[in-house]
Design an enzyme around this catalytic site. Structure first.
Site, PDB file in Angstrom:
ATOM      1  N   GLY A 187     -68.401 -36.857 -10.012  1.00  0.00           N
ATOM      2  CA  GLY A 187     -69.608 -36.859 -10.823  1.00  0.00           C
ATOM      3  C   GLY A 187     -70.297 -35.511 -10.899  1.00  0.00           C
ATOM      4  N   CYS A 188     -69.684 -34.490 -10.304  1.00  0.00           N
ATOM      5  CA  CYS A 188     -70.243 -33.140 -10.368  1.00  0.00           C
ATOM      6  C   CYS A 188     -69.430 -32.318 -11.354  1.00  0.00           C
ATOM      7  CB  CYS A 188     -70.204 -32.462  -8.999  1.00  0.00           C
ATOM      8  SG  CYS A 188     -71.280 -33.206  -7.780  1.00  0.00           S
ATOM      9  N   GLN A 189     -70.115 -31.500 -12.140  1.00  0.00           N
ATOM     10  CA  GLN A 189     -69.417 -30.636 -13.075  1.00  0.00           C
ATOM     11  C   GLN A 189     -68.603 -29.581 -12.318  1.00  0.00           C
ATOM     12  OE1 GLN A 189     -72.000 -28.709 -15.862  1.00  0.00           O
ATOM     13  NE2 GLN A 189     -70.327 -27.892 -17.073  1.00  0.00           N
ATOM     14  N   SER A 190     -69.198 -29.022 -11.285  1.00  0.00           N
ATOM     15  CA  SER A 190     -68.498 -28.077 -10.419  1.00  0.00           C
ATOM     16  C   SER A 190     -67.735 -28.870  -9.364  1.00  0.00           C
ATOM     17  CB  SER A 190     -69.503 -27.166  -9.708  1.00  0.00           C
ATOM     18  OG  SER A 190     -70.266 -26.444 -10.633  1.00  0.00           O
ATOM     19  N   GLY A 235     -75.063 -34.233 -11.028  1.00  0.00           N
ATOM     20  CA  GLY A 235     -74.269 -33.824  -9.873  1.00  0.00           C
ATOM     21  C   GLY A 235     -75.048 -33.967  -8.569  1.00  0.00           C
TER      22      GLY A 235
END
Length: 161
Positions: A66-69, A136
């Site tokens: 669920g984190c872009q990074s 995130g």
């Protein structure tokens, strides 16, 4: 006996006083910073100070969904308290993860499950993150609580049915 990473909180025994002291320190630290550019630099310094994870810990199992990074989070239970460690491929995200890891570390699984990181709103972070970064951050909090629940269930304390 395990050693703590520099900047990592000592176990607080899971009391609300431990969270209150951490919140007061964080809110005070952020209040002393003049603008959001300086605050972001401070968040990145938190990520640098708390170190990171070894390459062996950067596994799919430790990846926060669920984190872009890419964000990795590990947890260990020692003397009834959880210690979190984190890392990311993005400097700001690494700092945010370290901020949360430090906040929740040193607390019991029960206390972690009961606590929401209200200081994020108190320092204004909720108004200064992009929607993807805010999502995130929520994913990181969710993963922290999943670890705490796992420790609680493993101890048998969560079997009150």
């Amino acid at each position: 006996m395990e050693q703590r990473v520099k900047g990592e909180s000592a176990p607080q025994g899971g009391s609300n006083d431990g969270f209150a002291a951490k919140e007061a320190k964080l809110v005070g630290d952020f209040a002393r910073l003049s603008d959001w550019e300086t605050r972001y630099q401070y968040i990145m310094k938190i990520g640098e100070r708390r170190g990171g994870l070894s390459e062996e810990d950067k596994t799919d199992e430790n990846l926060v969904r669920g984190c872009q990074s890419q964000v990795w989070l590990t947890a260990r239970l020692q003397e009834g308290c959880v210690t979190y460690s984190s890392d990311s491929d993005s400097a700001i995200t690494k700092g945010l993860a370290a901020l949360l890891a430090g906040y929740f570390s040193g607390e019991t699984p029960e206390a972690i499950l009961r606590r929401e990181p209200g200081f994020l709103k108190d320092i204004g972070l909720d108004r200064h993150l992009s929607p993807t970064r805010a999502n995130g951050l929520l994913a990181m909090v969710r993963q922290i609580k999943v670890h705490a629940l796992g420790f609680l269930q493993a101890s048998g304390a969560g079997d009150g049915d």
